[in-house]
Design a protein around this motif. Structure first.
Motif, PDB file in Angstrom:
ATOM      1  N   THR A  87       0.925  -1.099  -0.067  1.00 36.99           N
ATOM      2  CA  THR A  87       0.026  -0.059  -0.107  1.00 36.99           C
ATOM      3  C   THR A  87       0.817   1.246   0.117  1.00 36.99           C
ATOM      4  OG1 THR A  87      -1.803  -1.158   1.340  1.00 36.99           O
ATOM      5  CG2 THR A  87      -1.732   1.189   1.330  1.00 36.99           C
ATOM      6  N   VAL A  88       1.996   1.261   1.005  1.00 38.41           N
ATOM      7  CA  VAL A  88       2.563   2.461   0.855  1.00 38.41           C
ATOM      8  C   VAL A  88       3.485   2.853  -0.159  1.00 38.41           C
ATOM      9  CG1 VAL A  88       4.429   3.350   2.346  1.00 38.41           C
ATOM     10  CG2 VAL A  88       2.663   2.518   3.370  1.00 38.41           C
ATOM     11  N   LEU A  89       4.263   1.569  -0.538  1.00 35.81           N
ATOM     12  CA  LEU A  89       5.144   1.582  -1.679  1.00 35.81           C
ATOM     13  C   LEU A  89       4.415   2.185  -2.979  1.00 35.81           C
ATOM     14  CD1 LEU A  89       8.128  -0.768  -2.458  1.00 35.81           C
ATOM     15  CD2 LEU A  89       6.675  -0.073  -4.253  1.00 35.81           C
ATOM     16  N   TRP A  90       3.293   1.405  -3.605  1.00 34.98           N
ATOM     17  CA  TRP A  90       2.745   1.668  -4.494  1.00 34.98           C
ATOM     18  C   TRP A  90       1.989   2.692  -4.663  1.00 34.98           C
ATOM     19  CZ3 TRP A  90       4.341  -0.439  -8.721  1.00 34.98           C
ATOM     20  CH2 TRP A  90       4.973  -1.673  -8.956  1.00 34.98           C
ATOM     21  N   GLY A  91       1.380   3.299  -3.400  1.00 33.90           N
ATOM     22  CA  GLY A  91       0.717   4.470  -3.161  1.00 33.90           C
ATOM     23  C   GLY A  91       1.699   5.737  -3.053  1.00 33.90           C
ATOM     24  N   MET A  92       3.174   5.484  -2.885  1.00 32.43           N
ATOM     25  CA  MET A  92       3.785   6.620  -2.920  1.00 32.43           C
ATOM     26  C   MET A  92       4.280   6.749  -4.478  1.00 32.43           C
ATOM     27  SD  MET A  92       4.364   8.547  -0.015  1.00 32.43           S
ATOM     28  CE  MET A  92       5.929   9.279  -0.602  1.00 32.43           C
ATOM     29  N   LEU A  93       4.520   5.772  -5.261  1.00 35.97           N
ATOM     30  CA  LEU A  93       4.807   5.748  -6.520  1.00 35.97           C
ATOM     31  C   LEU A  93       3.993   6.545  -7.297  1.00 35.97           C
ATOM     32  CD1 LEU A  93       6.315   2.399  -7.220  1.00 35.97           C
ATOM     33  CD2 LEU A  93       7.619   4.593  -7.419  1.00 35.97           C
ATOM     34  N   ALA A  94       2.704   6.075  -7.230  1.00 34.75           N
ATOM     35  CA  ALA A  94       1.415   6.849  -7.768  1.00 34.75           C
ATOM     36  C   ALA A  94       1.466   8.418  -7.474  1.00 34.75           C
ATOM     37  CB  ALA A  94       0.278   6.344  -7.458  1.00 34.75           C
ATOM     38  N   CYS A 141      -5.216  -1.330   6.018  1.00 32.02           N
ATOM     39  CA  CYS A 141      -5.559  -0.176   6.854  1.00 32.02           C
ATOM     40  C   CYS A 141      -4.725   0.676   7.357  1.00 32.02           C
ATOM     41  CB  CYS A 141      -6.768  -0.559   7.916  1.00 32.02           C
ATOM     42  SG  CYS A 141      -8.313  -1.088   7.573  1.00 32.02           S
ATOM     43  N   SER A 142      -3.470  -0.172   8.042  1.00 31.04           N
ATOM     44  CA  SER A 142      -2.459   0.650   8.637  1.00 31.04           C
ATOM     45  C   SER A 142      -1.774   1.188   7.534  1.00 31.04           C
ATOM     46  CB  SER A 142      -1.433  -0.427   9.430  1.00 31.04           C
ATOM     47  OG  SER A 142      -1.117  -1.277   8.581  1.00 31.04           O
ATOM     48  N   GLY A 143      -1.378   0.691   6.345  1.00 37.13           N
ATOM     49  CA  GLY A 143      -0.579   1.100   5.305  1.00 37.13           C
ATOM     50  C   GLY A 143      -1.466   2.288   4.930  1.00 37.13           C
ATOM     51  N   ALA A 144      -2.708   2.310   4.593  1.00 36.81           N
ATOM     52  CA  ALA A 144      -3.259   3.478   3.979  1.00 36.81           C
ATOM     53  C   ALA A 144      -3.273   4.654   4.836  1.00 36.81           C
ATOM     54  CB  ALA A 144      -4.858   3.061   3.601  1.00 36.81           C
ATOM     55  N   ALA A 145      -3.225   4.380   6.136  1.00 39.18           N
ATOM     56  CA  ALA A 145      -3.260   5.373   7.226  1.00 39.18           C
ATOM     57  C   ALA A 145      -1.805   6.157   7.000  1.00 39.18           C
ATOM     58  CB  ALA A 145      -3.486   5.026   8.377  1.00 39.18           C
ATOM     59  N   TRP A 146      -0.854   5.234   7.077  1.00 42.94           N
ATOM     60  CA  TRP A 146       0.636   5.889   6.968  1.00 42.94           C
ATOM     61  C   TRP A 146       0.610   6.528   5.581  1.00 42.94           C
ATOM     62  CZ3 TRP A 146       3.940   7.388  10.114  1.00 42.94           C
ATOM     63  CH2 TRP A 146       5.560   7.454   9.733  1.00 42.94           C
ATOM     64  N   LEU A 147       0.305   5.641   4.473  1.00 46.02           N
ATOM     65  CA  LEU A 147       0.369   6.435   3.257  1.00 46.02           C
ATOM     66  C   LEU A 147      -0.185   7.803   3.331  1.00 46.02           C
ATOM     67  CD1 LEU A 147       1.121   6.507   0.211  1.00 46.02           C
ATOM     68  CD2 LEU A 147      -1.186   5.255  -0.184  1.00 46.02           C
ATOM     69  N   ALA A 148      -1.519   8.188   4.076  1.00 41.84           N
ATOM     70  CA  ALA A 148      -1.994   9.242   4.015  1.00 41.84           C
ATOM     71  C   ALA A 148      -1.367  10.321   4.757  1.00 41.84           C
ATOM     72  CB  ALA A 148      -3.393   9.104   4.410  1.00 41.84           C
ATOM     73  N   ILE A 149      -0.668   9.959   5.864  1.00 41.84           N
ATOM     74  CA  ILE A 149       0.077  10.868   6.794  1.00 41.84           C
ATOM     75  C   ILE A 149       1.379  11.147   5.971  1.00 41.84           C
ATOM     76  CG2 ILE A 149       1.688  10.900   8.755  1.00 41.84           C
ATOM     77  CD1 ILE A 149      -0.309   9.250   9.935  1.00 41.84           C
ATOM     78  N   SER A 150       2.115  10.238   5.217  1.00 47.38           N
ATOM     79  CA  SER A 150       3.192  10.747   4.298  1.00 47.38           C
ATOM     80  C   SER A 150       2.834  11.599   3.283  1.00 47.38           C
ATOM     81  CB  SER A 150       3.814   9.227   3.822  1.00 47.38           C
ATOM     82  OG  SER A 150       4.043   8.276   4.807  1.00 47.38           O
ATOM     83  N   ILE A 151       1.706  11.491   2.624  1.00 44.41           N
ATOM     84  CA  ILE A 151       1.620  12.047   1.444  1.00 44.41           C
ATOM     85  C   ILE A 151       1.036  13.661   2.048  1.00 44.41           C
ATOM     86  CG2 ILE A 151      -0.284  12.622  -0.299  1.00 44.41           C
ATOM     87  CD1 ILE A 151      -0.133   9.861  -0.987  1.00 44.41           C
ATOM     88  N   LEU A 152       0.438  13.664   2.994  1.00 47.52           N
ATOM     89  CA  LEU A 152      -0.209  15.119   3.660  1.00 47.52           C
ATOM     90  C   LEU A 152       1.083  15.591   4.329  1.00 47.52           C
ATOM     91  CD1 LEU A 152      -3.552  13.807   5.611  1.00 47.52           C
ATOM     92  CD2 LEU A 152      -3.252  15.382   3.535  1.00 47.52           C
ATOM     93  N   SER A 153       2.048  15.087   4.886  1.00 49.16           N
ATOM     94  CA  SER A 153       3.214  15.684   5.404  1.00 49.16           C
ATOM     95  C   SER A 153       3.929  16.273   4.260  1.00 49.16           C
ATOM     96  CB  SER A 153       4.219  14.551   6.181  1.00 49.16           C
ATOM     97  OG  SER A 153       3.458  13.991   7.188  1.00 49.16           O
ATOM     98  N   ALA A 154       4.064  15.371   3.213  1.00 40.42           N
ATOM     99  CA  ALA A 154       4.859  15.993   1.973  1.00 40.42           C
ATOM    100  C   ALA A 154       4.122  17.288   1.466  1.00 40.42           C
ATOM    101  CB  ALA A 154       5.040  14.952   1.015  1.00 40.42           C
ATOM    102  N   GLU A 155       2.726  17.355   1.364  1.00 33.69           N
ATOM    103  CA  GLU A 155       2.039  18.211   0.689  1.00 33.69           C
ATOM    104  C   GLU A 155       2.261  19.537   1.853  1.00 33.69           C
ATOM    105  OE1 GLU A 155       0.466  18.645  -2.535  1.00 33.69           O
ATOM    106  OE2 GLU A 155       1.955  17.210  -2.694  1.00 33.69           O
ATOM    107  N   SER A 156       2.233  19.287   2.764  1.00 31.12           N
ATOM    108  CA  SER A 156       2.267  20.193   4.016  1.00 31.12           C
ATOM    109  C   SER A 156       3.620  20.944   3.838  1.00 31.12           C
ATOM    110  CB  SER A 156       1.971  19.795   5.278  1.00 31.12           C
ATOM    111  OG  SER A 156       2.200  20.865   6.365  1.00 31.12           O
ATOM    112  N   ALA A 157       4.539  20.117   3.560  1.00 31.93           N
ATOM    113  CA  ALA A 157       5.933  20.602   3.609  1.00 31.93           C
ATOM    114  C   ALA A 157       6.263  21.655   2.249  1.00 31.93           C
ATOM    115  CB  ALA A 157       7.079  19.568   3.539  1.00 31.93           C
ATOM    116  N   ARG A 158       5.654  21.033   1.264  1.00 35.83           N
ATOM    117  CA  ARG A 158       5.644  21.736   0.003  1.00 35.83           C
ATOM    118  C   ARG A 158       4.885  23.143   0.026  1.00 35.83           C
ATOM    119  NH1 ARG A 158       2.754  19.904  -3.584  1.00 35.83           N
ATOM    120  NH2 ARG A 158       3.702  20.746  -5.445  1.00 35.83           N
TER     121      ARG A 158
END
Length: 264
Positions: free
Chosen positions: A182-189, A235-252
């Motif tokens: 979930t995290v790897l392929w979600g981050m790739l997308a 579920c845990s992967g999707a939650a962490w993926l969301a946090i990772s993307i939101l953190s990247a977008e917030s930093a941007r």
């Protein structure tokens, strides 16, 4: 469910791919109306706080779910359902399909995932995207630590079956292959949508959705995990993926606000 699992699998994967492409098309249409400066890359020092806070929140919430985990033990209703479903899937899945899954599932093993994560981080760095490279590394490494921590909280044993097609040591809940996929392929997308060639964006979304379904499904068809293990991993992967993307977008967003302050 066990009798229909193999028949339903291709349709579930196709539906996930179509939903991903639809969501991506809507997102890209919205992005075309955004400002050009939205492409500013994230800074690593702004990524870490959001990821750290998200990690602590998820681990803290996992402790509250211990009561739920008790229903997965021997003799518990959900545990009995998992056992029965695992045995039924093993019985009704064709042998050739199980053999195919036994090879395919290694795509999500820790070693190839680690090698790919490191090589892709290097690729991003060489392409002039150090912020995204760090975001990619932190998202995948953080998920690995998170999954290990959750396994130690729940300590659930794996399914017991007669045919061992894959070696699956360690605890079962939640599924590490599922969360990692979930995290790897979600981050790739996500990265493809942000900095990838336009022609690859929707195909990458479809591929990411397919892999995020197929890798977790392989664990159930091979009886390396119970269905609830895989659902929890997703579920845990999707939650962490969301946090990772939101953190990247917030930093941007914060960097964009700093870089594009009007003069005077």
């Amino acid at each position: 469910m066990g009798r229909l699992a193999w028949t339903a699998f291709p349709f579930i994967m196709l539906a996930a791919m179509l939903l991903a492409v639809l969501a991506g098309s809507l997102g890209l249409a919205w992005r075309r109306r955004s400002r050009p400066e939205a492409d500013a890359p994230p800074q690593v020092q702004r990524l870490v706080p959001g990821l750290a806070i998200g990690f602590l929140l998820i681990v803290g919430l996992a402790s509250l779910f211990t009561l739920f985990a008790r229903h997965l033990g021997d003799g518990r209703p959900m545990g009995r359902m998992d056992d029965a479903l695992s045995q039924a899937i093993g019985t009704h899945t064709p042998g050739w399909a199980r053999q195919a899954f036994s090879h395919f599932t290694h795509v999500g093993d820790p070693l190839p995932v680690t090698v790919f994560v490191l090589l892709f981080a290097l690729f991003l760095r060489l392409r002039g995207h150090p912020g995204f490279a760090w975001g990619w590394l932190l998202a995948n490494a953080g998920n690995a630590v998170l999954n290990y921590s959750l396994k130690q909280v729940f300590e659930r044993v794996r399914p017991v079956h007669d045919t061992l097609l894959v070696n699956a040591p360690g605890f079962s809940f939640p599924s590490g292959h599922s969360s990692a996929a979930t995290v790897l392929w979600g981050m790739l997308a996500y990265l493809c949508l942000r900095i990838g060639p336009r022609a690859l964006r929707l195909p990458m979304l479809a591929l990411a959705a397919a892999m995020a379904v197929a890798i977790p499904a392989s664990r159930v068809f091979l009886q390396a995990h119970f269905l609830t293990d895989v659902v929890a991993g997703l579920c845990s992967g999707a939650a962490w993926l969301a946090i990772s993307i939101l953190s990247a977008e917030s930093a941007r967003h914060r960097r964009r606000a700093r870089l594009y302050v009007p003069a005077g």
